[in-house]
Write a protein that holds these residues in place. Structure first.
Motif, PDB file in Angstrom:
ATOM      1  N   LEU A 185      -3.759  -3.130   4.853  1.00 51.79           N
ATOM      2  CA  LEU A 185      -2.653  -2.186   4.698  1.00 51.79           C
ATOM      3  C   LEU A 185      -1.409  -2.897   4.139  1.00 51.79           C
ATOM      4  O   LEU A 185      -0.751  -2.397   3.230  1.00 51.79           O
ATOM      5  N   ASN A 186      -1.122  -4.056   4.678  1.00 48.02           N
ATOM      6  CA  ASN A 186       0.046  -4.822   4.223  1.00 48.02           C
ATOM      7  C   ASN A 186      -0.075  -5.269   2.776  1.00 48.02           C
ATOM      8  O   ASN A 186       0.930  -5.430   2.075  1.00 48.02           O
ATOM      9  N   LYS A 187      -1.316  -5.487   2.351  1.00 44.05           N
ATOM     10  CA  LYS A 187      -1.554  -5.911   0.963  1.00 44.05           C
ATOM     11  C   LYS A 187      -1.694  -4.726   0.009  1.00 44.05           C
ATOM     12  O   LYS A 187      -2.014  -4.917  -1.165  1.00 44.05           O
ATOM     13  N   SER A 188      -1.456  -3.522   0.543  1.00 48.91           N
ATOM     14  CA  SER A 188      -1.540  -2.296  -0.271  1.00 48.91           C
ATOM     15  C   SER A 188      -2.914  -2.118  -0.924  1.00 48.91           C
ATOM     16  O   SER A 188      -3.023  -1.670  -2.068  1.00 48.91           O
ATOM     17  N   LEU A 189      -3.939  -2.492  -0.189  1.00 52.92           N
ATOM     18  CA  LEU A 189      -5.312  -2.370  -0.712  1.00 52.92           C
ATOM     19  C   LEU A 189      -5.979  -1.066  -0.278  1.00 52.92           C
ATOM     20  O   LEU A 189      -7.106  -0.787  -0.678  1.00 52.92           O
ATOM     21  N   LEU A 190      -5.292  -0.280   0.541  1.00 52.04           N
ATOM     22  CA  LEU A 190      -5.844   1.001   1.003  1.00 52.04           C
ATOM     23  C   LEU A 190      -5.001   2.131   0.441  1.00 52.04           C
ATOM     24  O   LEU A 190      -3.787   2.003   0.274  1.00 52.04           O
ATOM     25  N   GLY A 191      -5.651   3.258   0.161  1.00 48.24           N
ATOM     26  CA  GLY A 191      -4.916   4.434  -0.306  1.00 48.24           C
ATOM     27  C   GLY A 191      -4.700   4.435  -1.798  1.00 48.24           C
ATOM     28  O   GLY A 191      -5.250   3.653  -2.531  1.00 48.24           O
TER      29      GLY A 191
ATOM     30  N   HIS B 262      -4.085  -6.189   7.740  1.00 50.31           N
ATOM     31  CA  HIS B 262      -3.929  -7.077   6.587  1.00 50.31           C
ATOM     32  C   HIS B 262      -4.151  -6.303   5.284  1.00 50.31           C
ATOM     33  O   HIS B 262      -3.375  -6.440   4.330  1.00 50.31           O
TER      34      HIS B 262
ATOM     35  N   VAL C 294      -2.995   2.123  10.560  1.00 49.83           N
ATOM     36  CA  VAL C 294      -3.564   2.506   9.263  1.00 49.83           C
ATOM     37  C   VAL C 294      -3.616   4.024   9.135  1.00 49.83           C
ATOM     38  O   VAL C 294      -3.230   4.590   8.105  1.00 49.83           O
TER      39      VAL C 294
ATOM     40  N   TYR D 296      -8.943   5.620   0.366  1.00 48.87           N
ATOM     41  CA  TYR D 296      -8.079   6.305  -0.596  1.00 48.87           C
ATOM     42  C   TYR D 296      -7.005   7.075   0.150  1.00 48.87           C
ATOM     43  O   TYR D 296      -7.033   7.166   1.389  1.00 48.87           O
ATOM     44  N   ASN D 297      -6.057   7.658  -0.591  1.00 43.14           N
ATOM     45  CA  ASN D 297      -4.993   8.418   0.055  1.00 43.14           C
ATOM     46  C   ASN D 297      -5.508   9.790   0.494  1.00 43.14           C
ATOM     47  O   ASN D 297      -6.606  10.217   0.117  1.00 43.14           O
TER      48      ASN D 297
ATOM     49  N   LYS E 130      -0.188   5.739   8.614  1.00 47.13           N
ATOM     50  CA  LYS E 130       0.227   5.668   7.213  1.00 47.13           C
ATOM     51  C   LYS E 130      -0.532   6.690   6.381  1.00 47.13           C
ATOM     52  O   LYS E 130       0.025   7.326   5.474  1.00 47.13           O
TER      53      LYS E 130
END
Length: 368
Positions: A362-368, A360, A79, A163-164, A82
Motif C-alpha cells: 500500500l505504501n509503495k502504491s502497488l495496489l489500486g 508495504h 488496506v 485494483y481500485n 483505503k
C-alpha cells in the motif's frame, strides 16, 4: 286545460331547481370542510405518506456485498479502508464472520467501515470442516436481507484488492454470472461413495471457496437442505500432520477420504442443480499453491503460500495482474479471462498476505 299543464310544468321545474341548489350547497360545503381539515391537520407531512408498495428510487444502484471470513480482527483493515474510502456506500456493503462474541468497534479496528459489521449469529470455524460452509451461509443470510445486494463476494482476512473500487465494481457487474472456480475432481480419495445416493460422482466438483455469487445462486446456497447435510456427514478432511504428535496416528489412515468441504461444496451444489451454464468457471482471487515454497514436507499441499514482507515486491504484483488465462488439466480446457467482450486480467484479489506485506504494498502504491 293548457293552464293546468303550464302550472304542472312550472312546479316540476321549480322542484328541480330547488333540488339542484341543495346538492350544490352540500357539495360546496363538503369541499370547503375538506380543505379546511387538510390545513388544520399537521400530523402526517406529505413526505411520509409513502405507499408500502411504492417502487424504490430510480437512482438506486446494485451493491456488492463484501463477505469477510476472519478469525478475529481484520488484520489488513488499513488496506481495505483505503479501498473503500471515497466511494458511495450505495455501491457496497460489508459483513464479517468472526468468532462468536467478537465485536468490531473502535477498540478492535481502526477502520470505521468495519464498525459493527460483524454478524451476531456466528459459529466457531475449524479449517477443513463443514463449519466453514455454515459461516458462508450465515454471511449470505445477513447479506440477502438487503434487497440491493446483487453480488456476494467471499474474502478471507488475508486478501488484498489488486485494483481500485470502481474497476472491481464494473468488472463484477459487467456479467450476469457467478464467478465460481469449478472443475471435475478426478483425484482418487476425495469423493466418498457413501454420498452417491444424493451426490453422484459425475456432479463432483472442486475449486476455490473464494467465489462471487449472483443473488439467485446465493439463495440456492442459503436454502440448501439436501446437499449440505450430506457434506456434513461424509465430506471431511484427513487428519492433519501437525496434530499427529499430539494424537496417535489414525488407524488405517490410508482409508480416510481427504474431502475439504469448502473446496467442493459450492461447485458441487451448483452442478447438482444444473446451474453450471450460469457461472463463469474461475475465481477472481489468486492463490499460490507453489509446493516448493513449503519447507515442511508433511505440510506441503495443505495450505497455500503466505507472502511475507520480503516477498511483497512490484514483480510479484505485476506477475499476478498479468495472468490472463487459466489451464484446467482435468477437463482439458483453458479459460481465457475477459471483462465483457474484452480481454482482462483473471484476478481482482490475491491472498495470503501478512499485515506487514500488505501495508508495504500500500505504501509503495502497488495496489489500486
Amino acid at each position: 286545460m293548457k293552464r293546468r299543464s303550464s302550472i304542472k310544468l312550472f312546479s316540476v321545474l321549480l322542484l328541480a331547481f330547488c333540488f339542484g341548489s341543495l346538492v350544490f350547497m352540500h357539495v360546496n360545503h363538503f369541499e370547503s370542510s375538506a380543505v379546511d381539515f387538510s390545513f388544520e391537520s399537521e400530523v402526517l407531512p406529505f413526505e411520509s405518506a409513502v405507499l408500502p408498495f411504492e417502487s424504490p428510487p430510480s437512482n438506486a444502484r446494485s451493491k456488492i456485498a463484501f463477505l469477510f471470513i476472519a478469525r478475529n480482527r481484520i488484520p489488513l483493515e488499513v488496506v481495505w479502508d483505503k479501498f473503500f474510502r471515497g466511494e458511495k456506500e450505495h455501491r457496497f456493503s460489508i459483513y464479517v464472520h468472526s468468532r462468536p462474541g467478537f465485536l468490531l468497534n473502535k477498540a478492535t479496528t481502526r477502520s470505521p467501515f468495519f464498525y459493527g459489521r460483524q454478524v451476531n449469529d456466528s459459529v466457531q470455524v475449524d479449517w477443513g470442516e463443514s463449519s466453514m460452509i455454515q459461516a458462508e451461509q450465515i454471511l449470505l443470510r445477513n447479506a440477502l436481507a438487503d434487497p440491493n445486494n446483487e453480488r456476494f463476494l467471499f474474502l478471507s482476512d488475508s486478501c488484498i484488492p489488486l485494483y481500485n473500487f470502481s474497476y472491481i465494481y464494473d468488472y463484477i457487474m459487467s456479467t450476469s454470472t457467478s464467478f465460481v472456480d469449478s472443475f471435475a475432481d478426478t483425484k482418487e480419495g476425495r469423493y466418498n461413495p457413501k454420498m452417491s445416493h444424493v451426490v453422484p460422482v459425475y456432479n463432483w466438483r472442486k475449486g476455490s471457496q473464494w467465489a462471487v455469487l449472483i443473488r439467485k445462486h446465493a439463495e440456492v446456497m442459503l436454502n440448501d437442505d439436501v446437499v449440505f447435510p450430506v457434506f456434513q456427514q461424509y465430506c471431511r478432511r484427513k487428519s492433519l500432520p501437525e496434530f499427529w504428535r499430539d494424537h496417535p496416528l489414525p488407524a488405517e489412515g490410508w482409508k480416510e477420504h481427504n474431502c475439504i468441504p469448502d473446496e467442493h461444496y459450492v461447485q458441487t451444489l451448483l452442478a447438482q442443480w444444473g446451474l453450471e451454464d450460469e457461472i463463469t468457471r474461475r475465481t477472481l482471487t489468486h492463490t499460490s499453491w507453489d509446493l516448493s515454497a513449503s519447507k515442511d514436507r508433511e505440510r506441503r499441499g495443505w495450505h497455500p503460500v503466505t507472502y511475507k514482507l520480503s516477498e511483497a515486491t512490484p514483480k510479484l504484483i505485476k506477475s499476478i495482474k498479468g495472468i490472463d488465462n487459466i489451464n484446467y488439466e482435468t477437463e482439458y480446457r483453458r479459460e481465457w479471462c475477459s471483462k465483457g467482450d474484452e480481454p482482462a486480467p483473471c484476478f481482482l484479489f490475491a491472498r495470503k498476505f501478512t499485515r506487514a506485506a500488505a501495508i508495504h504494498l500500500l505504501n509503495k502504491s502497488l495496489l489500486g
